[in-house]
Design a protein around this motif. Sequence first.
Motif, short mmCIF file in Angstrom:
data_model
loop_
_atom_site.label_atom_id
_atom_site.label_comp_id
_atom_site.label_asym_id
_atom_site.label_seq_id
_atom_site.Cartn_x
_atom_site.Cartn_y
_atom_site.Cartn_z
N ILE A 1 1.30 0.70 -5.44
CA ILE A 1 0.51 1.74 -4.77
C ILE A 1 1.09 3.11 -5.08
N LEU A 2 2.41 3.21 -5.03
CA LEU A 2 3.03 4.52 -5.27
C LEU A 2 2.97 4.90 -6.74
N MET A 3 3.15 3.92 -7.62
CA MET A 3 3.17 4.25 -9.05
C MET A 3 1.79 4.46 -9.64
N SER A 4 0.79 3.84 -9.03
CA SER A 4 -0.53 3.87 -9.67
C SER A 4 -1.36 5.08 -9.28
N GLU A 5 -0.84 5.91 -8.40
CA GLU A 5 -1.62 7.09 -8.04
C GLU A 5 -1.52 8.09 -9.19
N TRP A 6 -2.65 8.52 -9.62
CA TRP A 6 -2.70 9.42 -10.79
C TRP A 6 -2.79 10.86 -10.34
N PHE B 1 5.77 8.27 3.12
CA PHE B 1 7.06 8.21 3.80
C PHE B 1 7.00 8.75 5.22
N LEU B 2 6.15 9.72 5.45
CA LEU B 2 6.00 10.20 6.83
C LEU B 2 5.37 9.09 7.69
N SER B 3 4.38 8.43 7.15
CA SER B 3 3.75 7.36 7.94
C SER B 3 4.71 6.18 8.10
N ALA B 4 5.54 5.94 7.09
CA ALA B 4 6.54 4.86 7.22
C ALA B 4 7.54 5.17 8.32
N LEU C 1 -7.01 16.44 2.73
CA LEU C 1 -7.03 17.87 2.46
C LEU C 1 -6.17 18.30 1.28
N PHE C 2 -5.28 17.43 0.84
CA PHE C 2 -4.39 17.81 -0.25
C PHE C 2 -4.54 16.91 -1.48
N GLY C 3 -5.57 16.10 -1.47
CA GLY C 3 -5.95 15.39 -2.69
C GLY C 3 -5.17 14.15 -3.03
N SER C 4 -4.70 13.41 -2.06
CA SER C 4 -4.03 12.15 -2.42
C SER C 4 -4.78 10.98 -1.80
N ARG C 5 -4.24 9.79 -2.00
CA ARG C 5 -4.94 8.58 -1.54
C ARG C 5 -4.74 8.37 -0.05
N ARG C 6 -5.79 8.01 0.63
CA ARG C 6 -5.68 7.70 2.06
C ARG C 6 -4.90 6.40 2.26
N LEU C 7 -4.89 5.60 1.24
CA LEU C 7 -4.18 4.32 1.29
C LEU C 7 -2.70 4.50 1.62
N ASN C 8 -2.15 5.66 1.23
CA ASN C 8 -0.73 5.89 1.48
C ASN C 8 -0.40 5.91 2.96
N CYS C 9 -1.41 6.15 3.81
CA CYS C 9 -1.17 6.12 5.26
C CYS C 9 -0.73 4.74 5.72
#
Lengths: 443, 496, 333
Positions: free
Chosen positions: A151-156, A185-188, A409-417
């Motif tokens: 998940i972390l490596m595949s975000e482009w 990491f904040l959600s973790a 709002l900053f253009g990353s994946r919601r999945l990271n939550c």
Amino acid sequence: MDALMVLTAALVGTALSCLISVLPALHAYNILGALAVSVYWMEAHGINLPPQIFLPLMAGVIVGWSMLNTIPSILLGAPDESAMFTVLPGQKYLMSGRGFEGTMITGVGGLAGVFFLVFVVGPFAPRFLPVVQSVLRPHMHWILWVIITYILMSEWPKGGNWGPAGLAKFLDAWRSLGAGLATFFLSAFLGFILLYRSPVAVEMAFQNIMPAFVGLFAVPWCLVNLISAARIPPQRMTDSLEINGDLVLRSVGAGGLGGGFAAFFPVITGGIGGLLAGHATAQRNEKVFIMSQGVSKLVYYVGSFMLLFVPGLGLTRGGAAWMMKSVYVPRTSYDYFMILAAIAISGGVSFLLMGPLTRWTIRFIEKVNYRNASSLALGIILVLVWLMTGWGGMAVMLISTGIGLIPVLFGSRRLNCLGVLLLPIACNMSGFGQQVAHWLGLI
Amino acid sequence: MNQASLPGQDSQPQDVTCVECGHFVGALTRCPKCGAPVHKRMSLRALRYAAVLLATVGLGLLYLMVTHREIPLVKIGELKPTMNFAYVRIAGTVSSDARAFREGGKIRSMRFMVDDGSGEISVTAFRAQAQALADADKIPNAGDRIEVAGSLSVTADDDVVMRLQVPEQLTLTRAEAAVTPLEEITGAMVGSSAVIEGTITAVSAPKPQTKQPWVVKISDGTAEKEITFWDDIYAEIPDKVLLMKGTPVRARVSVKTYRDQLQLSLGRANDLEFLGTKQGASMTAGPAAPTVKAAEAAIADITAEMAGQVVRVTGRVAEVNPPKEEKAPHEVILEDGGSKIRVVYWDTVASRLKGNKPMVGALISVRGMVGVYEGQLQLKVNHSDQISLVDVLPEAKAKPVGGTAAIADIKKSDEGKVFTLRGKLGEPKSVRGGVIYPLTEGKASISMVLWDRSVPGDARDQLTSGCTVIVSGEIKVFKDVLEIVPANPQALQMVP
Amino acid sequence: MKGISHFISGVAAASFCPWAVQAAIDGNPLYFILGGACGLMPDTVDFKFYRFFYRHDVYVDPDPENLDPQFIADEIARAVGMAQTSKKPIRIKLNTLRVGTDYWQQYVVKFDPKNQEVLVRFGPVVNTGQVPVPDSTPKEKGIGRAKLPCPIIQTYDATTRVDIFDGPTFAMQASGQGAVELHFLPWHRNWSHSFTVGAVLAAIGWLIWGWQAAVVIFAGFSAHLLEDQLGLMGSNLFFPITKKRFSGLHMMRSGDAIPNFGAVWTCCLLIFWNLYRFSPAIPYHFTFLRLVLYGGVIPMGAYGLVLWLLNRGQPDEKESIELSDEFGDSMTN
């Protein structure tokens, strides 16, 4: 008599799911949590509901919600491209005036998911899943770690596409990636806090994670809708979805794989399963993609609930199964076939309700501003969180909202939550979760 | 094609394009084409700032809040199914001795019950946490006051379990248990624990290669009972040399039955306490026990008046006699300077001697308790580490044995003989292939040569300048300097 | 191949190491994480780091308000001329045209070595899934055509679509026989996709975690390199000893669905098999053939059969989409 009870309970559950499904941001687990509390209350007062009632009821709620929740998630919200970096597939259909088509295609996916669960997974699960489980059981922890890594490596990177080479271009690209890593990491960190020192009242500890999920996903959705400057264009009702068996089969393949993977492995949600399956199957057709989302969602939510009933397996996966296990532990094939029947009944009925409910919702959004609907949904969520988890839960929800807004709002994946669950549980499963919590000063 | 004609684009606000160049910017705050800033409306900017603030500052404040808050204390009777996953504290009394489940010598899990007056709950610790409790001597016993924090797990069978996460969050106050007279221990007490006091009347070791337990008979004047425990418990008993007839003890035992007989079972080594012996406080027994000095003595100096004292002697093995009958001990006759003494030990010691097995002619060091048996002086050895081989003489290359001597008495004419000397080490000097230590006794000195091939580096690691050693080796003369050269690591022994 | 295929191949490579499985059983996920991460590492280095520092000599930045294919063709021809005269490699970047959050104006570049010219045509607006928006092709813009000052040597596809995200780069290098060699995405699969770099990473892994980690790192990294050889581009396998990328085997394209899914599923079966055979005391027993039968042949066969039954007599829609992107006869008419 049993059959009649099962049928009635499944229908009631499906009807209940209609009520909650049309409200955006409400989750079936919120209602199931309330149902579980009701069952405890009844038992404490000497009223014992037979399993033929509350099991199909719960199944009806989950199946119906998995199917019908597509309606508000596609129709009740216009993506504002000046605020958001990504437009979801269903939203693309809405903004092209094809919201009805997009919703119904997803619904077809849900129905295909029901077929997949009842007629493919159902007969073969008791034979094969225990074998798979016995091999994979000691390895669940590293599978989780490997998924986190992917998940972390595949975000482009979303930026860095223009301008001369150099540090500025690199930083522009890594802005979105940095937002993604920060979200994770904040959600973790929040997840560790909730696992070891939750501010939620202990009396409602079984809902510890609920305010976090509401804050990470539901509230940002409502807020972004509230500030959205986009309009929903007029919608066209079509008589034909222009899909064929090939599309359905490919959707079942991709969605079944993703939803099934998420249902089987602990902590992995439908979104992660969908991401992995989407990458693995490399489907390019947009209709297949949308339909597979419907398959994946249903197979994940319903499949994870169903795993608790598989004879010889008894896996507890997903919030519904955890809540149900504290009320009733299924042990026999009778329970298994009862739940398959409830899933089939509820799946069919909720699909039949899709068309009318979708049309009704479209008429609704033509008359009522979607922002008002989002405000109402937000109000309901706030009340529900406060009632279930008190001020401690409200605080968690507020902070999670901040984290959940970052990817949007900053253009990353919601999945990271999902770091809120992934990292703490991966650490625990590998045996050093307590050590990490100790280092963080939590215990 | 202009953007407005793309599906959905006419429903978008104006600020998706750059006002300077008209390029699509979307959610960006700066145009990637011309670099011009893109003004975003206030609500969006406010939401962005709020998101960052809540996610960082908010999370930090939440962290501070929860870490400065006490873990909630709950009553067991008030636990509800909705408390599943809650992290709480409970305080009460341990209602049953902890049961430890072992695998491969390590504790895999531990479980005990806690009662706080409103109800009872099972508390479980797994793996590292369980082992940490054992290592810290925090295994709860029935009656102990306890306060413990952990996470709750509630299942549909109304089974409420607390799982201990951090061993430091378990606080124990040991109960002062009243001593139960042995005559009062009856079948009614089966399943419970008792503290007993008495004097050891007999000790039976298990036969080698059997699974028999140790059996210790104790008597308190009211009755005589047997305490049983397994080899792994025996191994952890400190001062096990005291485990002999006549030693007063106190023990916490579980009352069980075995083949319809009452059995008092010792669950942990720490539950056995030797009472009232001065030597008991300074005994060495077993590898894990704290080391205490045993008096160094020559064989000739040992008398019957020293019975009960623990001494260390060094001497040559003159005889090795196997047990004459089933429960008889092994017998070794040690000789030193013309004096002899009998050393006795049983099968449990004999089976563990391995490289220290006494052989006729070998120089061995023995630590044991002086006793008199059938009018004969003897040293009783209870553990295999009380016997150590100092020197071995291969039969094929028997060298003249000079025996034990003082360094001052060694002369050049003793070259080729094997002596056992005692002295203090000086500063080492490295030479090619080894190291030389000056060995001093009083004003006399000799060079102790340790070759790498005979006494390798790792066997020399514990030697330090100033320590006292006993060394057995051949006397040599090199460049007119007397040397003693041990043949192997066993020929060199530090004196505590 | 897609990232997930490379990633899972790295994990599968790790699963062949018994120490990795034993460590996992003991609660240590390190080796599997290393395998997967190193399986994806070469592309991570290229796409997330190296390409942002890769300097270009010519930037082609079409104006979305004024779509001019001739401008693009002229710029490309100019870059070829620069390469020919300066004898130095010239790097040209073709930027994309974003027209919406989910919309990109596509244009197509075709090199015609036979006629020694380059052709450019604007295609439809596509979404991020590269699906065209109906009736969005600006046909009135025609075809831009520019004569190349010298012959060119192609090492990749004749036709390149420029649509989503980051646009492609070409490196143009004088070949010494008066021609200019074209290299597609020169920053990709170069030094980062070499066994040398894999060995360096493995050495670092050895220093930190021991030789077992080094084996896993090298195996995962190498799996990626070997998979890349199946495609068109190949890679520079023995950098710095070799200077150029080896050509691939041309057996597949990186985005092809069936090879990607085939690789992922095969790796999953191999991982499952390795976990089974290296784990003690599993109450179920099966052979590898049985696993392949129940885990691969039967489900895939059933799926394929149903797909065939459903598609009997249906025209192949997939081909028509791809053909519409080809110049074909419409370019010369």
